[in-house]
Design a protein around this motif. Sequence first.
Motif, short mmCIF file in Angstrom:
data_model
loop_
_atom_site.label_atom_id
_atom_site.label_comp_id
_atom_site.label_asym_id
_atom_site.label_seq_id
_atom_site.Cartn_x
_atom_site.Cartn_y
_atom_site.Cartn_z
N PRO A 87 -29.81 -35.69 -25.25
CA PRO A 87 -30.18 -34.73 -24.23
C PRO A 87 -31.00 -33.54 -24.74
O PRO A 87 -31.11 -32.54 -24.05
CB PRO A 87 -28.82 -34.26 -23.73
CG PRO A 87 -27.96 -34.32 -24.94
CD PRO A 87 -28.47 -35.48 -25.75
N MET A 88 -31.61 -33.63 -25.94
CA MET A 88 -32.40 -32.51 -26.44
C MET A 88 -33.87 -32.69 -26.07
O MET A 88 -34.38 -33.79 -26.07
CB MET A 88 -32.32 -32.42 -27.97
CG MET A 88 -31.02 -31.89 -28.48
SD MET A 88 -31.07 -31.46 -30.23
CE MET A 88 -31.53 -32.96 -31.01
N GLU A 89 -34.52 -31.56 -25.81
CA GLU A 89 -35.96 -31.55 -25.55
C GLU A 89 -36.57 -30.35 -26.27
O GLU A 89 -35.89 -29.35 -26.53
CB GLU A 89 -36.24 -31.42 -24.05
CG GLU A 89 -35.80 -32.61 -23.24
CD GLU A 89 -36.11 -32.44 -21.75
OE1 GLU A 89 -36.64 -31.39 -21.36
OE2 GLU A 89 -35.81 -33.37 -21.00
N ASP A 90 -37.86 -30.45 -26.57
CA ASP A 90 -38.62 -29.34 -27.17
C ASP A 90 -37.94 -28.79 -28.43
O ASP A 90 -37.83 -27.58 -28.62
CB ASP A 90 -38.83 -28.20 -26.16
CG ASP A 90 -39.58 -28.68 -24.93
OD1 ASP A 90 -40.42 -29.60 -25.05
OD2 ASP A 90 -39.33 -28.14 -23.85
N TYR A 91 -37.52 -29.68 -29.30
CA TYR A 91 -36.79 -29.33 -30.52
C TYR A 91 -37.75 -28.84 -31.60
O TYR A 91 -38.66 -29.56 -32.00
CB TYR A 91 -36.02 -30.56 -30.99
CG TYR A 91 -35.20 -30.37 -32.24
CD1 TYR A 91 -33.86 -30.01 -32.15
CD2 TYR A 91 -35.75 -30.57 -33.50
CE1 TYR A 91 -33.09 -29.85 -33.29
CE2 TYR A 91 -34.98 -30.42 -34.64
CZ TYR A 91 -33.66 -30.07 -34.53
OH TYR A 91 -32.90 -29.91 -35.66
N VAL A 92 -37.55 -27.61 -32.07
CA VAL A 92 -38.35 -27.02 -33.14
C VAL A 92 -37.41 -26.39 -34.16
O VAL A 92 -36.46 -25.67 -33.79
CB VAL A 92 -39.33 -25.95 -32.60
CG1 VAL A 92 -40.10 -25.30 -33.74
CG2 VAL A 92 -40.29 -26.56 -31.59
N CYS A 93 -37.66 -26.65 -35.44
CA CYS A 93 -36.84 -26.10 -36.52
C CYS A 93 -37.68 -25.27 -37.47
O CYS A 93 -38.85 -25.57 -37.69
CB CYS A 93 -36.22 -27.24 -37.33
SG CYS A 93 -34.57 -27.66 -36.83
N THR A 94 -37.06 -24.27 -38.04
CA THR A 94 -37.69 -23.44 -39.06
C THR A 94 -36.73 -23.26 -40.22
O THR A 94 -35.55 -22.96 -40.01
CB THR A 94 -38.08 -22.06 -38.50
OG1 THR A 94 -39.05 -22.24 -37.46
CG2 THR A 94 -38.67 -21.18 -39.58
N ILE A 95 -37.25 -23.46 -41.42
CA ILE A 95 -36.52 -23.12 -42.64
C ILE A 95 -37.23 -21.92 -43.24
O ILE A 95 -38.46 -21.95 -43.41
CB ILE A 95 -36.50 -24.28 -43.65
CG1 ILE A 95 -35.78 -25.49 -43.06
CG2 ILE A 95 -35.83 -23.84 -44.95
CD1 ILE A 95 -35.82 -26.72 -43.94
N ARG A 96 -36.48 -20.88 -43.53
CA ARG A 96 -37.06 -19.66 -44.08
C ARG A 96 -36.26 -19.21 -45.29
O ARG A 96 -35.03 -19.23 -45.27
CB ARG A 96 -37.07 -18.55 -43.03
CG ARG A 96 -37.68 -17.25 -43.54
CD ARG A 96 -37.77 -16.24 -42.44
NE ARG A 96 -36.45 -15.67 -42.18
CZ ARG A 96 -36.24 -14.39 -41.89
NH1 ARG A 96 -37.25 -13.56 -41.78
NH2 ARG A 96 -35.03 -13.95 -41.67
N LEU A 97 -36.99 -18.81 -46.32
CA LEU A 97 -36.36 -18.30 -47.53
C LEU A 97 -36.70 -16.83 -47.71
O LEU A 97 -37.81 -16.40 -47.38
CB LEU A 97 -36.87 -19.05 -48.77
CG LEU A 97 -36.78 -20.57 -48.77
CD1 LEU A 97 -37.34 -21.12 -50.08
CD2 LEU A 97 -35.35 -21.02 -48.56
#
Length: 145
Positions: free
Chosen positions: A87-97
């Motif tokens: 049921p997920m839509e428009d999935y965006v991930c960010t990895i930040r250091l």
Amino acid sequence: MLVNVKKSSVINAPIERVWEKIRDFNSLPDWYPSVIDSHIENGEPSNKIGCIRSFNREDGLTIREQLQRIDDQEHICTYSLLEPDKPMEDYVCTIRLLQITDGNRTYIEWLADFKCLPEEEPKLGENLEKVFQVGFDALKKIFSS
């Protein structure tokens, strides 16, 4: 409903070393458990905005993600999930250091934004937090040796 999931940790290694390990968009098999192989589609460079990585997990699932942003000064990598499972839509991930100067360590955060039905949010959020923690634990193990 728009959902934001954020998980953070500290890696006992300098930011440059941690960034070197994760900045290659095709390097998941080198540091994330359960990822058995990965390739960048169409032979594109793994740091080209818009490139697509396709990787296989031990459970047989193949996942495709597209690189949206890579920033070597800010130590940020953002990608989107192509063909997300409902049921997920428009999935965006960010990895930040971020550099922690006290002890020359690295603060790492992994953020996800996606849309879902309100009743799905608790389970999906909890699952993502577990996914992120597995990555943090693997990086900690790599840099502890």
